[in-house]
Design a protein around this motif. Structure first.
Motif, mmCIF file in Angstrom:
data_model
loop_
_atom_site.group_PDB
_atom_site.id
_atom_site.type_symbol
_atom_site.label_atom_id
_atom_site.label_comp_id
_atom_site.label_asym_id
_atom_site.label_seq_id
_atom_site.Cartn_x
_atom_site.Cartn_y
_atom_site.Cartn_z
ATOM 1 N N LYS A 133 0.834 -1.208 0.000
ATOM 2 C CA LYS A 133 0.000 0.000 0.000
ATOM 3 C C LYS A 133 0.865 1.254 0.000
ATOM 4 N N GLN B 27 -3.671 3.791 -0.046
ATOM 5 C CA GLN B 27 -4.140 2.967 1.050
ATOM 6 C C GLN B 27 -5.415 2.204 0.697
ATOM 7 N N ASN B 28 -6.062 2.571 -0.392
ATOM 8 C CA ASN B 28 -7.291 1.876 -0.760
ATOM 9 C C ASN B 28 -7.060 0.713 -1.710
ATOM 10 N N ARG C 123 -6.321 -2.938 -2.603
ATOM 11 C CA ARG C 123 -6.576 -4.185 -1.879
ATOM 12 C C ARG C 123 -5.640 -5.257 -2.410
ATOM 13 N N LYS D 265 -9.216 1.976 10.785
ATOM 14 C CA LYS D 265 -9.393 2.339 9.374
ATOM 15 C C LYS D 265 -10.669 1.710 8.819
ATOM 16 N N GLN E 78 -9.371 4.117 4.394
ATOM 17 C CA GLN E 78 -8.008 3.602 4.519
ATOM 18 C C GLN E 78 -6.959 4.709 4.575
ATOM 19 N N ASN E 79 -7.343 5.920 4.235
ATOM 20 C CA ASN E 79 -6.365 7.010 4.260
ATOM 21 C C ASN E 79 -6.342 7.763 5.584
ATOM 22 N N ARG F 235 -5.165 8.434 9.162
ATOM 23 C CA ARG F 235 -3.889 8.137 9.832
ATOM 24 C C ARG F 235 -4.118 8.127 11.328
#
Lengths: 627, 627
Positions: A152, A158-159, A161, B152, B158-159, B161
């Motif tokens: 990631k 971060q998205n 998968r 998250k 997912q971004n 922090r």
């Protein structure tokens, strides 16, 4: 006619030549196989001959979500991977959930085929139409959780998968899984195939919407399904609160929760030590797959000195494989050992049953103190389970090397009577249901195309008493051949292909599953599928997979049970006195083959194959003079 | 005049009353303290009296990035947390990097003040102007890595922090850290303060841009800094490839890499066993903080049976604390033990030095076999280090309880001569530089406002031979008082406040650091700061922190060294014969106080405080009749 927008794209990646191509998915394949396992079995049949070495470059990994994945249909974030299994030598098909499945759809693909073998470690990065094969040397050797974190970061998103292998897959353990998040494409050694290709991970991010051909009809079908879910007697709040671990209590009460390598099934009451009350006391909240209103996954935090801080989400099967079948009554050790199996990328089920075999052989003196290098392999020793998982993951000299390819290989290496105690069918270790206590459930293990696999034809009639299509006595033999065919076909058609969550379809909605699948798939994809068409898909896939397995060398003799199941009756508990003598197996097999219109050798007839429009299967069997 | 758009917002969260408010940051504070540690010390001084119980509800956690965080200025993704330290009782200020720091800025805040105490576990969720206090019961008990994953998912982003505590912080270990990603606000027990408030985590996502007041001037300053970085003799490729572990070789050659609780410094050569070559052999790639072109963090994968699969990124200090100072020469154990410290949320430095004390007391018979519960506390036993980290994290009865509040508390509990061997100053364990081998570096440990802290005034002149503002003999005593003041002020002004990366400012850019800071901060924020203004900020913060510590009970007697440093000369190696006898300490302290215009009791004079415009400090000292 396709109206589903982008539906119908196959992404093909060759790791030998480092080439990437996109092909159309033929409409006939979409209609005849729907998606998921259907696509997987079809492409495997067409492209990977049955003789291929599962860990050689000619094997392929075929990833396929279903036409409903990524839509707002509930519980459809599932994806199948199909390959020739290194553990069984048969079709290896394994499904996973979470968020990974929908990303492939969002990126615009219905199938991802990985072929060839890279010379050095790589990972695949798919971002919509940008597909690249990236250097993975720096993550080779890392566990599955760290690998996902690093990728990631590497792709700066971060998205994204990720599905990846841990050290077990790198070391070609035939029990290696592919892990996405903490979920697993668990069984049949699919992780070893990925490892054999030097493919560490597949990272996907898609940004496109999955189009719906007929939004109005789709909305109606979706509403109907959500309504049916609400009416289910078990789904809310029970299943959503307790998840699959609640089955420990059910099967314990039925005397078919296997313990100590199946030798004491029903004698001990694991429902108190590791049953739903014990496991639920460790609950910290639940996790959802994409688009699931149930969220059955229960995160649990281990307590107690040795396992404190361990966090995982063991399913029912793992309470068996890292609990009952190895004689372990410590719920914290199960949570912890489940966690490290996920980290190293191992199938908890095969691992536990293989350790159970080592324990029995140790107690019987078939494994000496010298063989066991000082490990104390008593049943119930949960600490040694932790140690052996590490030995297996790293294929360490001695016990690691001996156990890491599963119970069949291990028993063969040891020789003597060892194979008598190896609890597998076609090389795949038995799931958490003693076949002696539920005969159709057992017959499914004996006949399903992936080996002893509860998920290819779950006999909910026997396990949960759901009277669909009618009620069944779980101990009865007659009638189970027909029932097993029915269960396998409906499971395939309404769960494995569309791809929908098996828990839901089996436990909550079996009576409406085919119609529901037809309505949702038709309105979403633009294909026009009736309830009957859907039913045929399940039968088609099961037949094509059977012919594939025949081409890989399987015969009627492989539709069997471990010796213990056929010769030792269950001694205590709710299934006391039950066993499946060979004569009963023969009765059930004959009936099953008849129900399938297969020969008594277990070979599909020309008539059946023609009816299912499978000329490729006819051709294959003709070449072998088997029709 | 503020032109920096949103700059100037303080987000205040009261966990007792569950209230959230936003206030303006006074322009005077922005100008006089710049950001980061400056804001932290100022708000701590104003709002948390020196007598407050650090683990009581009246203590506060003040998080502050700097005016450059979130801009395109390189290496500025840093954030300070300031609190009254439970480990030292003095100002506890700790910085971290990664991606967490910039999110607070992107959310629109320059300071986050957390006060009060929740009755039940909660976490704070900040998404731009939406701030909520959420139930954290389900994640209480989980390690820092799992906690971040779950939050998250919980916030479905997912971004986001996250900074959080592990089990150590929950258990109020005074060595507990706050962890974001795998990075740490490591020292001074800041994690215990978070734990005492029942605050498991802070999750932040911001979507706003950090405005730049004068884009043209800012671009020019940024270009200048990037140019200077490229000209640095060590930054590329060395530091970016090797990271801080390369310092093991440097300090080993200088005979000041401490080993076995400082009793054998210089005798053994750790540069071969755990030096840069050994540690680099485990490298798997590097990680970057937001906006950093260097990426000095080296991910490493442990090898060898016991530690195989362990993955972490130990810094130089950890090769000392989990290596040299505990006599460990196994590089894989260092990687592994660093990983579990991150997981449990522990400061590797304090943990290692505290274990070293236990080892020495065990060898001296001050800890009996009974006290040690069968743990084999020999120096060099890396396995026992792993075990003790777990005992500490969970504050387990016996050794866990004994060690988990650091070396000072442990020595007090044991009594006798134990305190003679406790290697701390003001309660904070010594960093990886033997003070006997670098006198200004040592004097900084003795005088910095956070205790024995290498990061508050790094004497790069002595360690790296960088002749700024001039060259210094590392063994010399005279001149070191002045130099220490200079190092502390420039470090504070150009690193801790703006907030910039200390490695860069100290090792690569010290000659231009003040001008660089002035140019970048002025152009970004719209404040007009000269190089001289910047210099004053460092002095101001160091003075205000000193007065705070006086109010907390600290005196000249606390500016000291452990007995061993003053009484035992280094026996071998590049610093052979060196020690800091009390007379030398007095010489250096006198000179340091003179340089600071403080009294010989170590109290800032009225003249100095007026010059620095610190009337609040004058008032405080007046009330105590100390001016």
């Amino acid at each position: 006619m396709f109206q589903g927008g982008y539906m119908g794209k196959v992404l093909r990646v060759n790791l030998t030549t480092k080439t990437v191509s996109v092909e159309d998915l033929p409409e006939k394949i979409a209609r005849d196989y729907i998606g998921g396992a259907g696509f997987g079995v079809k492409y495997l049949f067409d492209e990977v001959p049955g003789e291929v070495d599962p860990l050689g470059p000619d094997n392929k990994l075929i990833f396929a979500p279903g036409p409903l994945s990524g839509t707002s249909a509930p519980c459809a974030s599932r994806i199948a991977v199909t390959t020739k299994s290194p553990l069984t030598g048969a079709v290896g098909m394994s499904l996973s959930g979470g968020y990974f499945p929908v990303e492939l759809k969002f990126a615009g693909y219905d199938v991802l085929i990985i072929e060839g073998k890279s010379e050095t470690p790589v990972y695949l990065h798919i971002k919509d139409d940008k597909v690249s094969i990236k250097n993975a040397e720096k993550i080779w050797g890392m566990d599955t959780q760290i690998t996902q974190t690093i990728i990631k970061q590497d792709v700066n998103d971060q998205n994204t998968r990720i599905a990846c292998i841990g050290q077990a897959g790198e070391n070609l353990s035939k029990m290696a899984a592919i892990i996405n998040e903490r979920r697993a494409f668990g069984r049949k050694g699919v992780g070893a195939v990925m490892g054999s290709k030097n493919l560490k991970a597949i990272a996907i991010r898609g940004t496109q919407e999955v189009p719906i051909a007929d939004p109005e009809a789709f909305a109606a079908a979706r509403k109907f399904m959500l309504g049916a879910m609400k009416e289910s007697p078990v789904l809310y709040p029970e299943f959503s609160k307790l998840g699959t671990p609640m089955v420990v209590d059910a099967t314990s009460a039925m005397g078919m929760f296997p313990s100590e390598n199946f030798r004491t099934t029903g004698e001990k009451d694991y429902s108190t030590s590791i049953g739903v009350e014990a496991s639920t006391s460790r609950n910290k909240g639940n996790e959802h797959c994409y688009g699931c209103p149930v969220g059955c996954t229960q995160l649990k935090l281990a307590k107690g000195k040795r396992y404190e801080g361990g966090m995982s989400d063991p399913e029912y099967e793992t309470y068996y494989s890292l609990g009952g079948v190895v004689g372990v009554e410590n719920v914290d050790s199960i949570i912890y050992n489940d966690m490290i199996c996920d980290k190293y990328g191992l199938d908890t089920m095969s691992v536990g049953v293989t350790i159970a075999l080592a324990m029995e052989l140790f107690e019987r003196g078939l494994l000496s103190e010298k063989d066991t290098q000082g490990f104390d392999l008593r049943f119930g020793n949960h600490e040694v389970v932790t140690q052996l998982i590490e030995e297996i993951a790293f294929r360490r000299e001695g016990l690691g090397e001996l156990l890491c390819d599963g119970s069949r290989v291990m028993a063969q290496k040891i020789g003597g009577d060892a194979s008598d105690f190896a609890m597998h069918i076609k090389g795949l270790e038995l799931p958490a249901y003693d076949p002696r206590g539920a005969k159709a459930h057992g017959l499914n293990f004996a006949t399903s195309y992936t080996g002893a696999d509860h998920n290819r034809g779950y006999a909910f009639q026997e396990i949960f008493g759901i009277p669909v299509p009618q009620a069944y006595d779980r101990f009865a033999v007659v009638g189970k051949g027909w029932l097993t065919k029915w269960n396998q076909d409906i499971r395939c058609a309404t769960t494995d292909c569309p791809t929908m969550c098996g828990f839901l379809m089996d436990m909550a909605l079996p009576a409406i599953a085919e119609q529901n699948t037809a309505d949702l798939v038709s309105s979403a994809s633009g294909l026009v599928l009736t309830k009957e068409d859907v039913g045929k898909v399940g039968e088609r896939v099961n037949n094509l997979a059977r012919v594939y397995n025949i081409s890989a060398g399987f015969t009627r003799a492989d539709d069997n049970f471990p010796k213990r199941i056929m010769e030792e009756a269950i001694k205590e508990g709710g299934s006391k006195g039950q066993l499946i003598p060979e004569a009963d197996l023969e009765i059930m097999l004959n009936e099953y083959y008849d129900a399938r219109n297969w020969s008594q050798d277990g070979v599909p007839t020309r008539e059946k194959l023609v009816e299912l429009d499978l000329p490729e299967a006819v051709t294959l069997l003709e070449k072998r003079n088997m029709l």
